[in-house]
Design an enzyme around this catalytic site. Sequence first.
Site, PDB file in Angstrom:
ATOM      1  CG  ASN A   1       1.566  -2.266  10.977  1.00 26.92           C
ATOM      2  OD1 ASN A   1       1.731  -3.346  10.086  1.00 26.92           O
ATOM      3  ND2 ASN A   1       0.634  -1.465  10.982  1.00 26.92           N
TER       4      ASN A   1
ATOM      5  CB  CYS B   1      -2.251  -4.372   6.231  1.00 26.45           C
ATOM      6  SG  CYS B   1      -1.852  -2.908   6.850  1.00 26.45           S
TER       7      CYS B   1
ATOM      8  CE  LYS C   1      -6.987  -4.589  23.923  1.00 22.35           C
ATOM      9  NZ  LYS C   1      -7.483  -2.945  23.833  1.00 22.35           N
TER      10      LYS C   1
ATOM     11  CD  GLU D   1      -1.296   0.354   3.640  1.00 24.20           C
ATOM     12  OE1 GLU D   1      -1.459   1.476   3.750  1.00 24.20           O
ATOM     13  OE2 GLU D   1      -1.648  -0.356   4.427  1.00 24.20           O
TER      14      GLU D   1
ATOM     15  CG  HIS E   1      -2.576  -6.799  10.006  1.00 21.89           C
ATOM     16  ND1 HIS E   1      -1.219  -6.740   9.426  1.00 21.89           N
ATOM     17  CD2 HIS E   1      -3.307  -5.758  10.114  1.00 21.89           C
ATOM     18  CE1 HIS E   1      -1.394  -5.025   9.578  1.00 21.89           C
ATOM     19  NE2 HIS E   1      -2.685  -4.836   9.986  1.00 21.89           N
TER      20      HIS E   1
END
Length: 508
Positions: free
Chosen positions: A380, A166, A310, A132, A301
Amino acid sequence: MQRLLAPARRVLQVKRAMQETSLTPAHLLSAAQQRFSTIPPAPLAKTDTWPKDVGILALEVYFPAQYVDQTDLEKFNNVEAGKYTVGLGQTRMGFCSVQEDINSLCLTVVQRLMERTKLPWDAVGRLEVGTETIIDKSKAVKTVLMELFQDSGNTDIEGIDTTNACYGGTASLFNAANWMESSYWDGRYALVVCGDIAVYPSGNARPTGGAGAVAMLIGPKAPLVLEQGLRGTHMENAYDFYKPNLASEYPLVDGKLSIQCYLRALDRCYAAYRKKIQNQWKQAGNNQPFTLDDVQYMIFHTPFCKMVQKSLARLMFNDFLSSSSDKQNNLYKGLEAFRGLKLEETYTNKDVDKALLKASLDMFNQKTKASLYLSTNNGNMYTSSLYGCLASLLSHHSAQELAGSRIGAFSYGSGLAASFFSFRVSKDASPGSPLEKLVSSVSDLPKRLDSRRRMSPEEFTEIMNQREQFYHKVNFSPPGDTSNLFPGTWYLERVDEMHRRKYARCPV
């Protein structure tokens, strides 16, 4: 001795032989392959059956040679200690100077993979890039990578760039597998390249950046096999994260919405995957429900590491809600109070979050924690984030530990597109096996991360300012000392007055 298929012209010769003789597939294979040291043999021509065990044969990871420590950033930004290191779960963040762009990152990771595996350049029949990080609205990163194939004369390579936040790397992986299992496959390997430079303006989002690229060699008889028919996908229209300003690298982000979108997509992809695998099992006479107990490892991801913890807890909650009352009481202690809730009612429920994190902690440590090593220490990487997690998982387990396991994977791209899928790991972990070679190839990941230079927040901020200054600038050579890059790194040498980019490579 391992073997590798021959160049494209040899493929055509073999196809003619198929029409003229009654050679068996085994005869075709031995006639058409050449010796090769690290990649297992692949069948050469399409037959009436699927190519066997299509998946990841080899994998290469690249990240920049410098990082900023998140504890230093906490002090520099005058925020409470632990906001980034505990709240986000991040320790270090890699970043690129002006000398590196998305083209150079992908050039580097592809060249490294090809050199390490000694794969002939004409053995690649498909190359697709997921990214991206857009520096040209028309010209694909793939076209720049074709420079690497010039000396081999191999221009017959399918594939192009794929873009949706992503998710592009996963779409490219699926496309490679689909090509290999289709009538268009010519017997050669596929390369999937995913990479990004994740940068944000100064503020709360900047510590969630990062940079890196992953290249994967796709073929049959792989040690990491994509399980056929097992993809659960969810797509919808959402403005959680997007980049409408083409004059800037920075995105627009609705943080709260993005987390809700991620979790909703996870719920729906998991439900779709679970339905498909249970249908497969039912056809085989197995009526047991699918749960996380059927997945030995789980990768996600990773926008930031706390989100992954989480997410695993969220999958446990899905299992809890779909199980019987007896199982809920026996297997999911501490969650009984949430039995009557619906999934969509819990995205912002802090009591549910707290209980789920506690209940799933052991499972997180067993199935997922090791996969976060690269993300924790580099940040990231957008499209390559999920596959960096895969590399981290492989680097922290032996081939014997991984053999025969199932690795679940969740890929998410804002906007949004998401899929839940899985790899089946080869049972052969013997010395010299494809699995053992794959695991060994990423075993130096911690050492490589530790070899980077630590930069101060002031230096990091100055480089971010330079990236803003030179973004889409013409007729310049990027400032900086190329000796600070890793050996063998491709870098941007010059941009001329017509925006044409020239690249060079550091000595190996």
